[in-house]
Scaffold this active site. Structure first.
Site, PDB file in Angstrom:
ATOM      1  N   ASP A   1      40.944  36.100  41.998  1.00 26.18           N
ATOM      2  CA  ASP A   1      40.065  36.513  40.901  1.00 26.18           C
ATOM      3  C   ASP A   1      40.083  38.037  40.705  1.00 26.18           C
ATOM      4  O   ASP A   1      39.555  38.538  39.728  1.00 26.18           O
ATOM      5  CB  ASP A   1      38.633  36.009  41.166  1.00 26.18           C
ATOM      6  CG  ASP A   1      37.785  35.997  39.911  1.00 26.18           C
ATOM      7  OD1 ASP A   1      38.351  36.170  38.808  1.00 26.18           O
ATOM      8  OD2 ASP A   1      36.555  35.822  40.033  1.00 26.18           O
TER       9      ASP A   1
ATOM     10  N   LYS B   1      36.340  30.701  39.704  1.00 27.03           N
ATOM     11  CA  LYS B   1      34.978  31.143  39.429  1.00 27.03           C
ATOM     12  C   LYS B   1      34.059  29.925  39.387  1.00 27.03           C
ATOM     13  O   LYS B   1      34.457  28.878  38.891  1.00 27.03           O
ATOM     14  CB  LYS B   1      34.918  31.844  38.068  1.00 27.03           C
ATOM     15  CG  LYS B   1      35.488  33.233  38.037  1.00 27.03           C
ATOM     16  CD  LYS B   1      35.348  33.844  36.652  1.00 27.03           C
ATOM     17  CE  LYS B   1      36.086  35.164  36.549  1.00 27.03           C
ATOM     18  NZ  LYS B   1      35.529  36.232  37.378  1.00 27.03           N
TER      19      LYS B   1
ATOM     20  N   GLU C   1      42.442  39.801  39.628  1.00 26.41           N
ATOM     21  CA  GLU C   1      43.759  39.743  38.997  1.00 26.41           C
ATOM     22  C   GLU C   1      44.020  40.907  38.051  1.00 26.41           C
ATOM     23  O   GLU C   1      45.169  41.279  37.818  1.00 26.41           O
ATOM     24  CB  GLU C   1      43.904  38.414  38.226  1.00 26.41           C
ATOM     25  CG  GLU C   1      43.313  38.381  36.809  1.00 26.41           C
ATOM     26  CD  GLU C   1      41.808  38.587  36.762  1.00 26.41           C
ATOM     27  OE1 GLU C   1      41.152  38.377  37.796  1.00 26.41           O
ATOM     28  OE2 GLU C   1      41.285  38.963  35.696  1.00 26.41           O
TER      29      GLU C   1
ATOM     30  N   ASP D   1      40.287  34.214  32.137  1.00 30.56           N
ATOM     31  CA  ASP D   1      40.170  34.440  33.581  1.00 30.56           C
ATOM     32  C   ASP D   1      39.333  33.334  34.221  1.00 30.56           C
ATOM     33  O   ASP D   1      38.105  33.392  34.218  1.00 30.56           O
ATOM     34  CB  ASP D   1      39.549  35.818  33.855  1.00 30.56           C
ATOM     35  CG  ASP D   1      39.475  36.115  35.362  1.00 30.56           C
ATOM     36  OD1 ASP D   1      40.109  35.368  36.143  1.00 30.56           O
ATOM     37  OD2 ASP D   1      38.803  37.097  35.727  1.00 30.56           O
TER      38      ASP D   1
ATOM     39  N   ARG E   1      43.549  44.097  38.301  1.00 31.23           N
ATOM     40  CA  ARG E   1      44.209  45.251  38.922  1.00 31.23           C
ATOM     41  C   ARG E   1      45.693  44.978  39.154  1.00 31.23           C
ATOM     42  O   ARG E   1      46.488  45.907  39.188  1.00 31.23           O
ATOM     43  CB  ARG E   1      43.461  45.631  40.214  1.00 31.23           C
ATOM     44  CG  ARG E   1      43.479  44.581  41.285  1.00 31.23           C
ATOM     45  CD  ARG E   1      42.385  44.797  42.339  1.00 31.23           C
ATOM     46  NE  ARG E   1      41.061  44.460  41.826  1.00 31.23           N
ATOM     47  CZ  ARG E   1      39.930  44.600  42.522  1.00 31.23           C
ATOM     48  NH1 ARG E   1      39.943  45.099  43.740  1.00 31.23           N
ATOM     49  NH2 ARG E   1      38.769  44.276  41.982  1.00 31.23           N
TER      50      ARG E   1
HETATM   51  N1  BES Z   1      37.237  39.676  34.737  1.00 34.00           N
HETATM   52  C1  BES Z   1      36.522  39.820  35.951  1.00 34.00           C
HETATM   53  C2  BES Z   1      35.395  40.858  35.841  1.00 34.00           C
HETATM   54  C3  BES Z   1      34.304  40.517  34.857  1.00 34.00           C
HETATM   55  C4  BES Z   1      33.188  39.812  35.268  1.00 34.00           C
HETATM   56  C5  BES Z   1      34.389  40.923  33.553  1.00 34.00           C
HETATM   57  C6  BES Z   1      32.200  39.492  34.362  1.00 34.00           C
HETATM   58  C7  BES Z   1      33.387  40.626  32.630  1.00 34.00           C
HETATM   59  C8  BES Z   1      32.294  39.896  33.039  1.00 34.00           C
HETATM   60  C9  BES Z   1      37.463  40.244  37.073  1.00 34.00           C
HETATM   61  O1  BES Z   1      38.759  39.754  36.980  1.00 34.00           O
HETATM   62  C10 BES Z   1      36.909  39.717  38.348  1.00 34.00           C
HETATM   63  O2  BES Z   1      36.843  38.539  38.500  1.00 34.00           O
HETATM   64  N2  BES Z   1      36.542  40.630  39.251  1.00 34.00           N
HETATM   65  C11 BES Z   1      36.016  40.253  40.523  1.00 34.00           C
HETATM   66  C12 BES Z   1      36.702  41.076  41.590  1.00 34.00           C
HETATM   67  C13 BES Z   1      36.407  40.633  42.998  1.00 34.00           C
HETATM   68  C14 BES Z   1      36.995  39.261  43.250  1.00 34.00           C
HETATM   69  C15 BES Z   1      36.981  41.647  43.960  1.00 34.00           C
HETATM   70  C16 BES Z   1      34.514  40.546  40.490  1.00 34.00           C
HETATM   71  O3  BES Z   1      34.102  41.541  39.908  1.00 34.00           O
HETATM   72  O4  BES Z   1      33.766  39.743  41.039  1.00 34.00           O
HETATM   73 ZN    ZN Z   2      39.431  39.357  35.104  1.00 34.34          ZN
HETATM   74 MN    MN Z   3      38.971  37.822  37.767  1.00 35.02          MN
END
Ligand code: BES
Ligand code: ZN
Ligand code: MN
Length: 509
Positions: free
Chosen positions: A353, A283, A355, A276, A357
């Site tokens: 990001d 990110k 993704e 990711d 869901r």
């Molecule tokens: N894979 C990430 C969540 C994550 C973060 C898992 C750190 C493990 C460690 C997920 O895809 C993500 O990026 N979520 C975003 C959502 C937001 C953009 C609405 C998040 O949590 O910041």
């Molecule tokens: Zn993710």
């Molecule tokens: Mn993500």
């Protein structure tokens, strides 16, 4: 892989390289735990005071190694702390034994054979010690000592090779079954850890699907893989939208374990983002170094289905692995794009990001088509869940309060930390989109719950569903502790297998 046997031999007589015993913190100093009697005798009844002189306190996870006195076959004794002495008449909690066995096994890497003489009363204790030892012995060394490994067979220390568990009764059916269950379960958890730890240049969606296909063959599980062409034909807009920026195209894997006398069918859905990067909503540096762990949900689902098959549980368990790589490129989904999902719903992608869901939504709709008795999805879904619950606890959301409570209780029984979280309806309007049916992002506050509310809309009418957000515990970045190594942990597998066992008994409530 570490081997485990139950032994009837006495602690003093067993041939092993090390003998593991437990010590606890009593009100008046150290107390040697049941199982250590022979060791105490060999020390002329002064084992406790010898350890105190060496600085041992009996704290959980503390490990003290000392050379054996005459009278013990094993040349080294390892005393592992069990924490505070339980009240009179109380047994040591299963999780205490699991962690102690894990700490001991970790401290014995490079050793060939160790005898574990920790306190055993019930079959539950046999299970806990076996699980702890086999999970604690795990090490991911596939990519280390490359040059030396290739040349002389030198390289990183090998995990403890053999565990003999003392105090259990090999002829007791319950003890034997507990050990066999622990062996199958921990082998699959360790396989999940391997998948999580494998670098993302090697573990692509295609490679993960190939591993699942091979394991399915070996364990009598039916496996079907939808490649990018099949996904396009089927209209899987979520999986395709997330995967389209990557040179490694997405896959949807279905694993079906069936039992001829099953009364219930359980569907498990796993987020399998093999890497990711965030996509076009890239990110920042410091946030993507561990993102190979973003397929931990799919790894957990895979391990749980194979475990159910190996244990021959009287239940049907279907696993859905939603595999994709989230990368930025000229073909990637843009913030502002609208995807038509497998359900027919349209989603405005405001943040690429978010993704997880999107791939889960397609898999949840597809899983719902088969009308299972319940669906559980597992995902490293949100950073918000980590802010809420920390690094060791996963959140549980559900469309059914009783089912959420069941999962919370099963996790507790399995020794996994979790907590029930709500799905407040008022957070839904934050995902209203002027262009599509829903946006993939809503309010920042309660971000973990917003993600849960999004998923809920893709679960079939009337199907009981729960969502485990394992973003915190899936990948351990700190120092190892108990049976938890650095890196992939295999979080939620033990809970999912407990749920499958519950379903096998005909009860999913
Ligand atoms: N894979 C990430 C969540 C994550 C973060 C898992 C750190 C493990 C460690 C997920 O895809 C993500 O990026 N979520 C975003 C959502 C937001 C953009 C609405 C998040 O949590 O910041
Ligand atoms: Zn993710
Ligand atoms: Mn993500």
């Amino acid at each position: 892989m570490t081997a485990l046997t139950l032994s009837t031999s006495g602690a003093a007589a067993l041939r092993a390289d090390a003998l593991v015993v437990g010590i606890a913190k009593g009100t008046k100093g150290l107390v040697a735990a049941p199982g250590s009697e022979a060791v105490d005798q060999a020390f002329d009844g002064k084992f406790g005071s010898v350890l105190e002189t060496l600085g041992a306190s009996g704290a959980e996870g503390e490990v003290t190694k000392l050379p054996s006195p005459a009278g013990l076959k094993a040349p080294v004794v390892l005393a592992v702390g069990l924490g505070p002495l339980p009240d009179k008449g109380d047994a040591y909690p299963a999780e205490t034994l699991r962690r102690a066995a894990g700490s001991a096994a970790r401290a014995l890497s490079g050793v060939k054979k160790a005898a574990f003489a920790l306190p055993v009363e019930a079959a539950e204790d046999v299970a806990a010690i076996a699980e702890g030892a086999l999970l604690g012995a795990y090490a991911f060394t596939a990519y280390q000592g490359g040059e030396k490994n290739a040349k002389k067979g030198e390289g990183p220390k090998r995990p403890l090779a053999e565990v003999a568990l003392l105090g259990a009764k090999p002829r007791d059916k319950a003890h034997k079954a507990a050990a066999e269950r622990a062996i199958a379960l921990t082998e699959e958890i360790n396989r999940a850890r391997d998948l999580i730890n494998t670098p993302p240049n090697d573990l692509t969606p295609e490679a993960f699907a190939a591993v699942a296909t091979a394991a399915g063959k070996e364990n009598g599980i039916k496996v079907q893989v939808l490649d990018e062409k099949a996904l396009a034909k089927g209209g899987y807009g979520g999986l395709l939208g997330v995967g389209q920026g990557s040179a490694n195209p997405p896959r949807l894997v279905k694993l079906a374990y069936t039992h001829p006398e099953a009364e219930k069918t359980l569907a498990l859905v796993g987020k399998g983002i093999t890497y990711d990067s965030g996509g076009i909503s890239l990110k920042p540096a410091g946030h993507n170094e561990t993102m190979k762990c973003d397929m931990s949900g799919a790894a957990a689902v895979f391990a749980a289905v194979v475990s159910a098959a190996r244990l021959g549980l009287r239940v049907n368990v279907t696993g859905w692995l939603a595999l994709a790589e989230n990368m930025p490129s000229g073909t990637a989904t843009r913030p502002g794009d609208v995807l038509r999902m497998y359900s027919g719903k349209t989603v405005e992608v405001l943040n690429t990001d978010a993704e997880g869901r999107l791939v889960l939504a397609d898999a949840l709709t597809r899983a719902s088509e088969e009308h299972p008795d319940a669906i559980v999805d597992v995902a490293t879904l949100t950073g918000a869940m980590m802010l809420a619950l920390g690094n060791r606890t996963f959140g549980i959301m559900a469309n059914d309060d009783a089912f959420r409570t069941t999962l919370h209780e099963l996790a507790e029984e399995a020794g996994e930390a979790s907590w029930p979280m709500p799905l407040p309806a008022d957070l839904r309007k934050g995902m209203d989109s002027p262009t599509a049916d829903i946006a993939n992002m809503g309010e920042r506050m309660g971000g973990g719950l917003v993600a849960g509310l999004f998923l809920k809309e893709f679960v079939g009418e009337g199907i009981t569903w729960a969502h485990l957000d394992i973003a915190g515990p899936a990948f351990h970045e700190g120092a190892p502790y108990g049976y938890t190594p650095k890196g992939g942990t295999g979080s939620s597998v033990r809970t999912l297998v407990k749920l499958a066992e519950r379903a096998a008994s005909g009860d999913l409530g």
